[in-house]
Design a protein around this motif. Structure first.
Motif, PDB file in Angstrom:
ATOM      1  N   VAL A   6       0.855  -1.193   0.000  1.00 40.00           N
ATOM      2  CA  VAL A   6       0.000   0.000   0.000  1.00 40.00           C
ATOM      3  C   VAL A   6       0.887   1.237   0.000  1.00 40.00           C
ATOM      4  N   THR A 208      -3.513   3.360  -1.149  1.00 41.78           N
ATOM      5  CA  THR A 208      -4.008   2.510  -2.228  1.00 41.78           C
ATOM      6  C   THR A 208      -2.929   1.502  -2.621  1.00 41.78           C
ATOM      7  N   ASP A 209      -3.355   0.349  -3.136  1.00 47.09           N
ATOM      8  CA  ASP A 209      -2.346  -0.617  -3.613  1.00 47.09           C
ATOM      9  C   ASP A 209      -2.256  -0.605  -5.140  1.00 47.09           C
TER      10      ASP A 209
END
Ligand code: Z5A
Ligand code: MG
Length: 230
Positions: A6, A208-209
């Motif tokens: 992430v 966010t990944d």
């Protein structure tokens, strides 16, 4: 199966002059910090670098410059920070950006100067880190005029701002549905705008990944592939 790392989210706030961008990025920064998120605020133009100082002098009408030169300086000002923005994101810090490449295109293309088509103006910013979300603050000319300080700098004239708005509209449409470009009514009270922005940003608050994208990556790909045939 290995989990994807992430990273911090890349949030861009754009809009016409006096739409409240700087007020809103500060509120967003405070809100994210209160949620325990590591945040870095970046503002373009960054007037503190040597390139930024040239830009500042131009915007204050203390110096004159060819329209193409100043356009390229605005872009260079972003490129000189691009690596450090990417590093921050990868280290898990969320980056909030007050104006970005979209302002670069909108203000320069609105000049209608020869040799400065929309595509030409976009060129130098192709492949910059792409925002995960762009929040476009839409303000009416009446509200713009009513707000403090309008008219002090070079581009702060109503007819020019109207042309800038048209270019921003084109950018928003061309970014397409998957781009996460959101227009927000910035005539509302500050608190109301802040609430709407938070609703849009909240899903990204914990990072966010998704791999970090590149602006107009499809164009970048086409240009690089074309070189294979030279
Ligand atoms: N430019 C360019 O040509 N190419 C580029 O690549 C880039 C920029 C990046 C300077 O930008 C100029 O550079 C700009 C575009 C060009 N052109 N012009 N002119 P800048 O970002 O340094 O400009 P600024 O000095 O920060 O002004 P601003 O961005 O136009 O303002 P703002 O950040 O959108 O608004 P604000 O400072 O938050 O608020 C302005 C006032 O309105 C203030 O008194 C607030 O208290 C008030 N305000 C804010 N929100 C509200 C609401 N909702 N209601 C009532 N009053 C409000
Ligand atoms: Mg501002």
């Amino acid at each position: 199966m290995s989990e994807r790392k992430v990273r911090g989210a890349f949030i861009v706030v754009e809009g016409l002059d006096r739409s409240g961008k700087s007020s809103q990025v500060t509120l967003l920064e405070e809100h994210l910090k209160a949620e325990g998120v590591a945040v870095r605020l970046v503002k373009f133009p960054d007037r503190t670098t040597p390139i930024g100082k040239l830009i500042d002098s131009y915007l204050r009408s203390e110096s004159e410059m060819d329209d193409r030169s100043i356009h390229l300086l605005f872009s260079a000002n972003r490129w000189e920070l691009a690596k450090s923005i990417q590093d921050s994101l990868e280290s898990g810090t969320t980056v909030i950006c007050d104006r970005y490449a979209f302002s670069g295109i909108a203000f320069s293309a609105a000049k209608n100067a020869s040799g400065m088509s929309y595509e030409w103006c976009r060129g130098p910013d192709i492949a910059l880190p792409a925002p995960d979300i762009t929040l476009f603050l839409a303000v009416s000319p009446e509200q713009q005029r009513a707000r403090g300080g309008f008219g002090e700098e070079r581009y702060e004239k109503a007819d020019f701002q109207e042309r800038v708005e048209h270019v921003f509209e084109r950018i928003g449409v061309e970014m397409g549905d998957g781009s996460r470009w959101f227009a927000v009514d910035a005539d509302q009270r500050k608190e109301e705008v802040a609430q709407e922005l938070w609703r849009l940003v909240q899903p990204l608050a914990k990072g966010t990944d998704r791999p970090l994208g590149r602006l107009w990556a499809d164009l970048d790909e086409r240009v690089r592939n074309a070189h294979l045939y030279i």
